[in-house]
Design an enzyme around this catalytic site. Structure first.
Site, mmCIF file in Angstrom:
data_model
loop_
_atom_site.group_PDB
_atom_site.id
_atom_site.type_symbol
_atom_site.label_atom_id
_atom_site.label_comp_id
_atom_site.label_asym_id
_atom_site.label_seq_id
_atom_site.Cartn_x
_atom_site.Cartn_y
_atom_site.Cartn_z
ATOM 1 N N ASP A 105 31.361 -6.758 42.248
ATOM 2 C CA ASP A 105 30.574 -7.757 40.755
ATOM 3 C C ASP A 105 32.004 -8.183 39.810
ATOM 4 O O ASP A 105 32.258 -7.742 40.107
ATOM 5 C CB ASP A 105 29.998 -6.382 40.046
ATOM 6 N N ASP A 108 35.561 -7.775 46.337
ATOM 7 C CA ASP A 108 34.820 -6.958 45.894
ATOM 8 C C ASP A 108 33.857 -7.828 45.593
ATOM 9 O O ASP A 108 33.140 -9.213 46.232
ATOM 10 C CB ASP A 108 35.576 -6.737 44.094
ATOM 11 N N ASP A 159 38.487 -8.921 41.574
ATOM 12 C CA ASP A 159 38.385 -9.442 39.686
ATOM 13 C C ASP A 159 39.428 -8.638 38.947
ATOM 14 O O ASP A 159 39.263 -9.091 37.455
ATOM 15 C CB ASP A 159 37.192 -10.169 39.131
#
Length: 236
Positions: free
Chosen positions: A16, A14, A176
């Protein structure tokens, strides 16, 4: 018969909150955008509830948070305002998380391939990674507008794997938040979670296969262990 060679593993990140700490620039561009509506700014504490589905959804959520739900026709000009500000200020204060570059060097030196699967617009993902001189690490970079579907839809991750020339049976997803762990489950690939991103719940509650606290822990041995053990976990 000579067995077919094992294809290099693919590590899909991922963006961000996983690869890059983008929070300061996201908040700044989002506040620039909603200021056009006279709304009070949001803070970093709000960010975990806003990010994850791209700029449009982030703006819509921020406006609802400030008691100003948007009509559908009001959204496109706000997205344009956000994109112009965000792209025009890259890379801003965004930087890779500690240990990331060393981890990517370690993995690529060992023959692993890397890719990015993000719900951020593809052009913004490419632009940001390019400004940080990181695009050369990745075989593929796909965004929330690359396909007709996005995380947690398994097809977003599967499409990223295909573009990177990877093998779904030799892929690990790192993220995250719930979209990252969910897309890994939906595509039946193992997941690694990082706790320093923008999840609005503890990443342990998302049931990733592994949690790493720092990129110093992202070793080839960990990847291979996950790939070796995951088929048994699925079978159970």
């Amino acid at each position: 018969m000579t067995p077919a060679p094992v294809r290099p593993a693919l590590i899909v990140f991922d963006l961000d909150g996983t690869l890059l700490d983008t929070h300061a620039d996201l908040v700044e561009s989002l506040n620039h955008t909603i200021a056009a509506l006279g709304l009070e700014p949001v803070s970093y504490d709000d960010l975990t509830h806003l990010v994850g589905q791209g700029a449009r959804v982030m703006i819509e959520r921020a406006c609802r948070l400030r008691g100003h739900p948007l009509e559908s026709d009001a959204v496109p000009p706000l997205v344009e305002r956000f994109v112009a500000h965000y792209a025009g200020n890259m890379p801003g204060r965004t930087e890779p998380y500690p240990g990331l570059v060393a981890a990517m060097d370690r993995l690529t030196s060992a023959g692993y391939r890397l890719a990015v699967c993000t719900n951020k617009m593809e052009s913004l993902a490419y632009g940001l990674l390019d400004k940080l001189d990181l695009t050369g690490y990745f075989e593929a970079i796909t965004g929330g507008d690359t396909f007709e579907y996005r995380k947690p839809d398994a097809r977003h991750l599967i499409g990223t794997i295909d573009r990177a020339g990877g093998d779904i049976g030799r892929t690990v997803m790192i993220g995250d938040s719930i979209n990252d762990i969910a897309v890994a489950k939906n595509a039946a690939v193992p997941s690694i979670a990082v706790p320093f991103g923008y999840s609005d719940v503890p990443v342990s509650s998302l049931d990733p296969d592994v949690i790493i606290m720092h990129y110093d822990e992202l070793m080839p041995e960990l990847v291979e262990r996950l790939l070796r053990e995951y088929p048994d976990k699925v079978a159970v």
